[in-house]
Enzyme design. Structure first.
Site, PDB file in Angstrom:
ATOM      1  N   ASP A   3       0.763   1.942   9.083  1.00 16.78           N
ATOM      2  CA  ASP A   3       0.335   1.143  10.242  1.00 16.78           C
ATOM      3  C   ASP A   3       1.395   1.093  11.352  1.00 16.78           C
ATOM      4  OD1 ASP A   3      -1.899   0.640   8.762  1.00 16.78           O
ATOM      5  OD2 ASP A   3      -1.432  -1.452   8.334  1.00 16.78           O
ATOM      6  N   HIS A  16      -8.791   5.457   3.049  1.00 13.69           N
ATOM      7  CA  HIS A  16      -7.531   5.729   2.343  1.00 13.69           C
ATOM      8  C   HIS A  16      -7.095   7.186   2.394  1.00 13.69           C
ATOM      9  CE1 HIS A  16      -8.635   1.766   0.899  1.00 13.69           C
ATOM     10  NE2 HIS A  16      -7.365   1.601   0.581  1.00 13.69           N
ATOM     11  N   GLY A  66       0.838  -1.204   0.000  1.00 14.00           N
ATOM     12  CA  GLY A  66       0.000   0.000   0.000  1.00 14.00           C
ATOM     13  C   GLY A  66       0.868   1.248   0.000  1.00 14.00           C
TER      14      GLY A  66
HETATM   15  O1  F6P Z   1      -1.188  -1.737   5.315  1.00 12.20           O
HETATM   16  C1  F6P Z   1      -1.663  -0.496   4.986  1.00 12.20           C
HETATM   17  C2  F6P Z   1      -3.167  -0.490   4.840  1.00 12.20           C
HETATM   18  O2  F6P Z   1      -3.542   0.845   4.558  1.00 12.20           O
HETATM   19  C3  F6P Z   1      -3.958  -1.046   6.021  1.00 12.20           C
HETATM   20  O3  F6P Z   1      -4.027  -0.151   7.096  1.00 12.20           O
HETATM   21  C4  F6P Z   1      -5.282  -1.342   5.359  1.00 12.20           C
HETATM   22  O4  F6P Z   1      -5.975  -2.328   6.054  1.00 12.20           O
HETATM   23  C5  F6P Z   1      -4.872  -1.845   4.004  1.00 12.20           C
HETATM   24  O5  F6P Z   1      -3.603  -1.289   3.737  1.00 12.20           O
HETATM   25  C6  F6P Z   1      -5.837  -1.496   2.899  1.00 12.20           C
HETATM   26  O6  F6P Z   1      -5.427  -2.097   1.720  1.00 12.20           O
HETATM   27  P1  F6P Z   1      -5.985  -1.689   0.271  1.00 12.20           P
HETATM   28  O7  F6P Z   1      -5.234  -0.470  -0.187  1.00 12.20           O
HETATM   29  O8  F6P Z   1      -5.703  -2.887  -0.576  1.00 12.20           O
HETATM   30  O9  F6P Z   1      -7.450  -1.410   0.423  1.00 12.20           O
END
Ligand code: F6P
Length: 365
Positions: free
Chosen positions: A144, A289, A16
């Site tokens: 995180d 996000h 991410g």
């Molecule tokens: O690991 C970073 C993170 O933003 C987490 O906090 C969250 O659960 C996950 O990625 C979300 O992933 P994606 O971008 O695939 O929705």
């Protein structure tokens, strides 16, 4: 035996995205070109670019004016794993190990080392490449803040700042309408963002995965506040928060992702449950996000610059297959083998938990 001199490196951003990625890329590339006179390649879209042989030479100008830019100029992917890759050409094909092809595309360009900027998933793959003989240096990224071995990852400070600013805004509307507002923040298996943003914005209840909550305790707490004349409450919940003896709320699954579970929904669940138990007016806010976007804070920019510079310096000194870390105020590194597959959770005796409890914050217990 003297280590082979490094003349050419590649850099990728995996997993991410998060604020500060461009600041690391800039520090790596500028140090490599300015100080060490290396050739530098940028791999597009994380490990997907290795699999699909997509990478370009990076010049000094390519990384100029990106220090404050959110996201990553290289692109990223959190579903491509060269050791377990499922090509998606119209139909789903079975998993294949294409790691040897990925190594070959680097060798064909004369690339001696790969800098992987990423979180736990990226480091797990990096450790597998290291076992196959690739020279790797990892840089710890994730909002995180849950990578083992380092006291902090870049991106976390910006995410906490964004979340705290949002919770501050929720505070005023909660107060006007006498509501219980439940704010869901990111943090799957570790509650660092919820804890820090919650404390920073004076949340009344903070729920983190490390401390399973009891719904009756949360309800008692918000009702007691209401009876005391505090006719609103702010609950900050990590997306991975779960009730005692219960499970996290899964929003959906991405079958072809190395970590297929995506969380989400705890705020809506709690809003319905608290409203049903207390008759208080409740609303859910999911920050999502937003926490991964935007300009990195000055703290993250400097941390990212230090991490990128340290990665290059260690690599040129012959250190390999390590993750750059900040431990007890000093930049250093630890073996990738000690990081892969592990999560740094909030310790139960963490000072900020004690401070929060002392000022009256509930953890739903
Ligand atoms: O690991 C970073 C993170 O933003 C987490 O906090 C969250 O659960 C996950 O990625 C979300 O992933 P994606 O971008 O695939 O929705």
């Amino acid at each position: 035996m003297t280590a082979k001199r490094i003349k050419s490196i590649a850099v990728l951003t995996g997993g991410g995205d998060c604020p500060g990625l461009n600041a690391v890329i800039r520090a790596v590339v500028k140090t490599a070109i300015n100080k060490h006179k290396l050739d530098v390649w940028g791999v597009q879209d994380g490990y997907l670019g290795l699999i699909e042989n997509r990478m370009d030479r990076l010049s000094y100008n390519d990384v100029s004016n990106i220090l404050t830019l959110g996201g990553t100029i290289l692109g990223t992917s959190n579903i491509a794993n060269p050791f377990r890759y499922a090509a998606r050409n119209g139909h789903r094909s079975p998993y294949k190990d294409v790691s040897d092809d990925s190594i070959r595309v680097l060798r064909e360009r004369g690339i001696d080392a790969l800098i992987c900027i990423g979180g736990d998933g990226t480091m797990a793959v990096a450790a597998q490449f290291a076992k196959k003989g690739l020279t790797i240096m990892g840089v710890p990224k994730t909002i995180d803040n849950d990578l083992v071995g380092t006291d902090v990852t870049f991106g976390f400070d910006t995410a906490v700042t964004t979340a705290a600013e949002a919770i501050d805004k929720v505070h005023t509307t909660a107060s006007s309408h006498h509501r219980v507002m439940i704010v869901e923040v990111m943090g799957r298996y570790a509650g660092w963002i919820a804890l820090h943003a919650g404390v920073a914005s004076g949340a009344d209840v903070i729920l983190i995965p490390e401390i399973p909550y009891e719904l009756p305790k949360i309800c008692e707490y918000v009702v007691a506040r209401s009876s005391r004349g505090k006719r609103f409450s702010i609950v900050v919940a990590a997306e991975g928060a779960k009730p005692k003896g219960g499970a996290m709320v899964i929003s959906h699954r991405i079958a072809y992702s190395p970590d297929p579970i995506r969380l989400g929904g705890i705020a809506n669940k709690l809003a319905a449950e608290i409203a049903a138990q207390t008759a208080l007016d409740c609303r859910a806010v999911v920050l999502g996000h937003v926490q991964r976007g935007g300009t990195p804070t000055p703290y993250d920019r400097t941390l990212a610059t230090n991490f990128g510079h340290t990665a290059m310096e260690l690599l040129m000194k012959g250190v390999k297959n390590h993750l750059v870390v900040l431990k007890d105020g000093r930049f250093g590194s630890i073996s990738l083998g000690r990081v892969a597959g592990r999560t740094r959770t909030v310790p139960k005796n963490y000072g900020l938990i004690k401070a929060a409890i002392a000022v009256g914050t509930s953890f739903g217990t």
